[in-house]
Design a protein around this motif. Sequence first.
Motif, PDB file in Angstrom:
ATOM      1  N   LEU A 350     -74.516  78.036  33.257  1.00  0.00           N
ATOM      2  CA  LEU A 350     -75.144  77.537  34.576  1.00  0.00           C
ATOM      3  C   LEU A 350     -74.885  78.567  35.766  1.00  0.00           C
ATOM      4  CD1 LEU A 350     -74.408  73.752  34.388  1.00  0.00           C
ATOM      5  CD2 LEU A 350     -76.781  74.895  34.119  1.00  0.00           C
ATOM      6  N   LEU A 351     -73.746  79.333  35.830  1.00  0.00           N
ATOM      7  CA  LEU A 351     -73.354  80.008  37.059  1.00  0.00           C
ATOM      8  C   LEU A 351     -74.508  81.277  36.879  1.00  0.00           C
ATOM      9  CD1 LEU A 351     -69.426  80.011  36.719  1.00  0.00           C
ATOM     10  CD2 LEU A 351     -70.962  79.031  38.698  1.00  0.00           C
ATOM     11  N   GLN A 352     -74.846  81.770  35.734  1.00  0.00           N
ATOM     12  CA  GLN A 352     -75.645  82.864  35.667  1.00  0.00           C
ATOM     13  C   GLN A 352     -77.072  82.675  36.380  1.00  0.00           C
ATOM     14  OE1 GLN A 352     -75.735  83.457  31.548  1.00  0.00           O
ATOM     15  NE2 GLN A 352     -73.833  84.545  31.310  1.00  0.00           N
ATOM     16  N   ASN A 353     -77.534  81.414  36.671  1.00  0.00           N
ATOM     17  CA  ASN A 353     -78.881  81.118  36.988  1.00  0.00           C
ATOM     18  C   ASN A 353     -78.666  80.482  38.244  1.00  0.00           C
ATOM     19  OD1 ASN A 353     -80.183  82.399  34.650  1.00  0.00           O
ATOM     20  ND2 ASN A 353     -79.293  80.683  33.684  1.00  0.00           N
ATOM     21  N   ASP A 354     -77.666  80.460  38.990  1.00  0.00           N
ATOM     22  CA  ASP A 354     -77.578  79.853  40.067  1.00  0.00           C
ATOM     23  C   ASP A 354     -77.814  80.575  41.306  1.00  0.00           C
ATOM     24  OD1 ASP A 354     -76.318  78.296  42.431  1.00  0.00           O
ATOM     25  OD2 ASP A 354     -75.837  76.620  40.739  1.00  0.00           O
ATOM     26  N   LYS A 355     -78.859  80.153  42.312  1.00  0.00           N
ATOM     27  CA  LYS A 355     -78.940  80.652  43.440  1.00  0.00           C
ATOM     28  C   LYS A 355     -77.868  80.846  44.141  1.00  0.00           C
ATOM     29  CE  LYS A 355     -83.470  81.392  42.757  1.00  0.00           C
ATOM     30  NZ  LYS A 355     -83.984  82.717  42.880  1.00  0.00           N
ATOM     31  N   ALA A 356     -77.233  79.719  44.530  1.00  0.00           N
ATOM     32  CA  ALA A 356     -75.893  79.774  45.470  1.00  0.00           C
ATOM     33  C   ALA A 356     -74.970  80.838  44.972  1.00  0.00           C
ATOM     34  CB  ALA A 356     -75.148  78.338  45.445  1.00  0.00           C
ATOM     35  N   VAL A 357     -74.842  80.870  43.425  1.00  0.00           N
ATOM     36  CA  VAL A 357     -73.839  81.902  42.993  1.00  0.00           C
ATOM     37  C   VAL A 357     -74.322  83.165  43.335  1.00  0.00           C
ATOM     38  CG1 VAL A 357     -72.737  82.727  40.864  1.00  0.00           C
ATOM     39  CG2 VAL A 357     -73.069  80.558  41.204  1.00  0.00           C
ATOM     40  N   GLU A 358     -75.617  83.580  43.239  1.00  0.00           N
ATOM     41  CA  GLU A 358     -75.928  85.014  43.675  1.00  0.00           C
ATOM     42  C   GLU A 358     -75.696  85.066  44.998  1.00  0.00           C
ATOM     43  OE1 GLU A 358     -80.655  87.073  43.615  1.00  0.00           O
ATOM     44  OE2 GLU A 358     -80.298  85.103  42.157  1.00  0.00           O
ATOM     45  N   SER A 359     -75.946  84.244  45.919  1.00  0.00           N
ATOM     46  CA  SER A 359     -75.658  84.466  47.265  1.00  0.00           C
ATOM     47  C   SER A 359     -74.326  84.848  47.635  1.00  0.00           C
ATOM     48  CB  SER A 359     -76.262  83.306  48.200  1.00  0.00           C
ATOM     49  OG  SER A 359     -75.960  83.665  49.489  1.00  0.00           O
ATOM     50  N   MET A 360     -73.437  84.129  46.780  1.00  0.00           N
ATOM     51  CA  MET A 360     -71.924  84.179  46.975  1.00  0.00           C
ATOM     52  C   MET A 360     -71.653  85.546  46.518  1.00  0.00           C
ATOM     53  SD  MET A 360     -70.788  80.423  45.953  1.00  0.00           S
ATOM     54  CE  MET A 360     -68.961  80.685  45.761  1.00  0.00           C
ATOM     55  N   ARG A 361     -72.181  85.844  45.287  1.00  0.00           N
ATOM     56  CA  ARG A 361     -71.764  87.382  44.692  1.00  0.00           C
ATOM     57  C   ARG A 361     -72.236  88.366  45.618  1.00  0.00           C
ATOM     58  NH1 ARG A 361     -72.462  89.759  39.303  1.00  0.00           N
ATOM     59  NH2 ARG A 361     -73.245  91.887  39.372  1.00  0.00           N
ATOM     60  N   GLY A 362     -73.169  88.498  46.463  1.00  0.00           N
ATOM     61  CA  GLY A 362     -73.541  89.439  47.463  1.00  0.00           C
ATOM     62  C   GLY A 362     -72.480  89.309  48.565  1.00  0.00           C
ATOM     63  N   GLY A 363     -72.158  88.204  49.133  1.00  0.00           N
ATOM     64  CA  GLY A 363     -71.185  87.954  50.273  1.00  0.00           C
ATOM     65  C   GLY A 363     -69.767  88.529  49.616  1.00  0.00           C
ATOM     66  N   LEU A 364     -69.491  88.118  48.700  1.00  0.00           N
ATOM     67  CA  LEU A 364     -68.000  88.681  48.113  1.00  0.00           C
ATOM     68  C   LEU A 364     -67.912  90.093  47.720  1.00  0.00           C
ATOM     69  CD1 LEU A 364     -67.625  85.584  45.704  1.00  0.00           C
ATOM     70  CD2 LEU A 364     -66.145  86.094  47.832  1.00  0.00           C
ATOM     71  N   THR A 365     -69.217  90.645  47.402  1.00  0.00           N
ATOM     72  CA  THR A 365     -69.393  92.137  46.881  1.00  0.00           C
ATOM     73  C   THR A 365     -69.285  92.974  48.336  1.00  0.00           C
ATOM     74  OG1 THR A 365     -70.391  91.799  44.954  1.00  0.00           O
ATOM     75  CG2 THR A 365     -70.585  93.963  46.191  1.00  0.00           C
ATOM     76  N   LYS A 366     -69.836  92.497  49.445  1.00  0.00           N
ATOM     77  CA  LYS A 366     -69.662  93.078  50.700  1.00  0.00           C
ATOM     78  C   LYS A 366     -68.196  92.841  51.154  1.00  0.00           C
ATOM     79  CE  LYS A 366     -71.655  92.980  55.183  1.00  0.00           C
ATOM     80  NZ  LYS A 366     -70.501  92.762  55.962  1.00  0.00           N
ATOM     81  N   ARG A 367     -67.697  91.804  51.031  1.00  0.00           N
ATOM     82  CA  ARG A 367     -66.486  91.763  51.698  1.00  0.00           C
ATOM     83  C   ARG A 367     -65.263  92.776  50.913  1.00  0.00           C
ATOM     84  NH1 ARG A 367     -64.501  89.367  55.772  1.00  0.00           N
ATOM     85  NH2 ARG A 367     -66.326  87.993  55.552  1.00  0.00           N
ATOM     86  N   ILE A 368     -65.572  92.891  49.522  1.00  0.00           N
ATOM     87  CA  ILE A 368     -64.532  93.993  49.076  1.00  0.00           C
ATOM     88  C   ILE A 368     -64.809  95.130  49.459  1.00  0.00           C
ATOM     89  CG2 ILE A 368     -63.792  94.793  46.764  1.00  0.00           C
ATOM     90  CD1 ILE A 368     -63.918  92.061  45.537  1.00  0.00           C
ATOM     91  N   LEU A 369     -66.023  95.616  49.561  1.00  0.00           N
ATOM     92  CA  LEU A 369     -66.603  96.867  49.972  1.00  0.00           C
ATOM     93  C   LEU A 369     -66.063  97.046  51.290  1.00  0.00           C
ATOM     94  CD1 LEU A 369     -70.051  97.319  48.332  1.00  0.00           C
ATOM     95  CD2 LEU A 369     -67.974  98.554  47.625  1.00  0.00           C
ATOM     96  N   ASP A 370     -66.144  96.312  52.224  1.00  0.00           N
ATOM     97  CA  ASP A 370     -65.415  96.188  53.683  1.00  0.00           C
ATOM     98  C   ASP A 370     -63.952  96.564  53.693  1.00  0.00           C
ATOM     99  OD1 ASP A 370     -68.184  95.971  54.665  1.00  0.00           O
ATOM    100  OD2 ASP A 370     -67.874  93.713  55.213  1.00  0.00           O
ATOM    101  N   MET A 371     -63.221  95.751  52.869  1.00  0.00           N
ATOM    102  CA  MET A 371     -61.974  95.922  52.604  1.00  0.00           C
ATOM    103  C   MET A 371     -61.738  97.271  52.091  1.00  0.00           C
ATOM    104  SD  MET A 371     -60.992  92.526  50.379  1.00  0.00           S
ATOM    105  CE  MET A 371     -59.387  92.963  50.105  1.00  0.00           C
ATOM    106  N   LEU A 372     -62.331  97.971  51.329  1.00  0.00           N
ATOM    107  CA  LEU A 372     -62.033  99.264  50.830  1.00  0.00           C
ATOM    108  C   LEU A 372     -62.397 100.326  51.924  1.00  0.00           C
ATOM    109  CD1 LEU A 372     -63.651  99.224  47.314  1.00  0.00           C
ATOM    110  CD2 LEU A 372     -61.184  99.562  48.009  1.00  0.00           C
TER     111      LEU A 372
END
Length: 640
Positions: A350-372
Motif C-alpha cells: 500500500l505504501l508504494q501507491n500512496d499519494k501521501a507517501v509520495e509527498s513525504m518522500r519528496g519532503g524527506l529527500t529534500k531534508r537530507i539533501l539540505d542536511m548535506l
Amino acid sequence: MSDTVKETLGFQAEVKQLLHLMIHSLYSNKEIFLRELVSNASDALDKLRFRALADDILYEGDESLRIRIDYDKDAGTVTISDNGIGMDREEVIANLGTIAKSGTAEFLANLSGDQKKDAGLIGQFGVGFYSGFIVADRVTVLTRKAGMPADAGVKWESAGDGEFTLEPQTQDSRGTTIVLHLKSEEKEFADAWRLKSLVKKYSDHIAFPVEMPVEKSPADDEEDKTERSADEAVAYESVNAATALWTLPKSEISDDEYKSFYKHISHDFSDPLTWSHNKVEGKLEYTSLLYLPTRAPFDLYNREAPRGLKLYVQRVFIMDDAEQFLPLYLRFAKGVVDSNDLSLNVSRELLQNDKAVESMRGGLTKRILDMLTKLAKDNKDDEYSKFWKEFGRVLKEGPAEDYANREKIAKLLRFSSTHDDSGAESVTLDDYLERARSEQKKIYYVTAESYKAGLHSPHIEIFRKKGIEVLVMHDRIDEWMMSHLNEYAEHTFQDVAKGKLDLGDVETEEDKKKQEEVEKQVEPLLTRIKDVLKDDVEAVRVTHRLTDSPACLVVAEHDMGVQMRKIMEAAGQAMPESKPTLEINPEHPLLKRLEQQSGERFDDLTRILLDQATLAGGDQLKDPGDYVSRLNRLIVELAG
C-alpha cells in the motif's frame, strides 16, 4: 524433538566466528550489552503492538507493555525480560543460532584482527543478542510466542562455545526473558546503581518503561523479608523517561540524547555525523528524525540489502526498513518517520501507491539533501570530507535516480582534477567554474582507471598547454553518472575523449586557421594510415588534443567510453561493435618519421601507433603478442 527431551544443536559457523571476535574486540566497550538487549526487547514490544492491531487476542488480557531488569548479586546474574511478541522454537533457532544477514561472509572476511578497528566494524554489523556473551559465560533464554499455549515455551541455553541446547518449557506469560550468568570478573553489573546508570546513558529514550525493583534501605529490606511471603510480587519502578524521543520538542532534547537514540535505532557504536529533527504540519502531518552515519555499513553497495526508515503511525511502530520514503541513492540515511495521515494497517504494498507517501518522500529527500548542503558549507572538522569518503560513491547514483534534484546533488559532488596533483576528491563544480576562463562554456572531464592514468591521459595535453582545468574521474561509476548529468550552472559537460574537440571561444582564430592548414598538408598521410587500419578504426583525422603524444583514440560523442564498456562486459553484457577514431599529431617526430616510410615498415609503425594509442587510453590490446612482435622487429632494425 519430543515434548520433554533436551536437544543440543551447533551454532552456524558464522555465529561461532562472530562470537569469538566480538567477545575479544568489544571487551573495552562491554557495557553496551545492556543497550543491545534492551533495544531488542523494545523491538519485541513494538512488534507485538503492531500485530495486535489486527488480532488483539495476542495481548492475552495484558496490554501494559514493559521491559524489566532484575539482578542477583549472590547468584551473579542480570535478567532482562519483556512481555513482547516472543518466539517459537523455529524462531529461536533462526534468531539465536544463525545469522541471516546477506553479506555476512564478506563482512567477516573484512575483519583484520586489529581489535580497535574490528570493534567499529562489528558495531556497524549489529551484534544484538550475542553481546550478552561479552559479560556472561552462560546465557539462558526463556521465551513463549504471544497467542500460543503456555506449554509452547522454549528454553535456550549456551556457554557461547559453539553449541546450544533447546528444551520445551511451560511459561504462563508471553515474551522473552534473558538471564546472563556473569563471568566472575563482571559481577559489577549485578548492581542496581550500575544498571540504572547504563539505562539512563543508553536507553532513556526507549518508548516503553524500563523497570527495575524498587530499592529499599537495608533495614526496610530486612523487615520486608520477615513480613513478606516468598511468592509475593516484587515492586517495580520505571527508571527511564519512556517517551518516544522524536515526539519531544527539540529544545528539550540534548545532543547526547540524540546520539543515544541514533545508536538505538541503528545498532551502530559510532556517533552520527549530524541529524535533523523536523515536524511538518498542514495538508500532511508527520515528524521525522533523520541521521547521517559517520561510517558506511559493510553492505552499503548491496542495493538489495534492507534499508529505509523506521515507520510509525500515530506513535505506533509499523515496520523497520520502510524503503518507500527515500530514494535508493540516500540509502545510507537512518531515522524515524511518524505519520498522522497513514492507516495503522498500512502494508509495504500500500505504501508504494500512496499519494501521501509520495509527498513525504519528496519532503524527506529534500531534508537530507539540505542536511548535506549545510554539512558541506560548514565542513567543520572536515566532516563533509569524511562523509564523502564513506558515502560519495552512493551519492553519485543520484543524478540518474532523481531528476528533480540533479542540480542539488551536483553541487554536493566532489572530484579530483588537474588543478591539484594530489588526487584528492575535493573539487566542487563551483570551485571549477570559479577558476574557469570567462569565455569557457563547458566543464571538461576525463574518465580513467585511476587518478594517475587520468592525469597522464593524452586527451588532456592541450588543456594543460592552455591552462584549462580538467576534472579527472577515476571511479568506476563516474562515466555512468555523467551520462545523466548534462549541465551545471548553464555549462555543459564535455568528455575530452569523446567526439570532435571544440574548445569554442577558448581557441583563437589564429589557432583555428593553423589547424586547417595542417589538415590539408597531411591529408595524404591520413589516407595511407586509414588504408592500413580500415578494419580497426572508424576514421583518421588530425588532432587538436595532443601536444606531446603522437596519437590518441576517440569514441563518438554518444558511444560508451572505455571504462563503461569494461563494466558492462564484466557484468556479462554483450557490447555492440564500436570503432574509435584515431587522431594523430602531425607535429610529433614519430609522425614525421612515419610519413617517410613505405611498405611493411609503414604498416608496422602504423599498427604500433594504434596499439600505443589504445594503451594510453586505458584499454587492452586485442593481440598483445602481435604488438610485441612488431615492436621487436623495429628494435632489431634500429639496433642494426
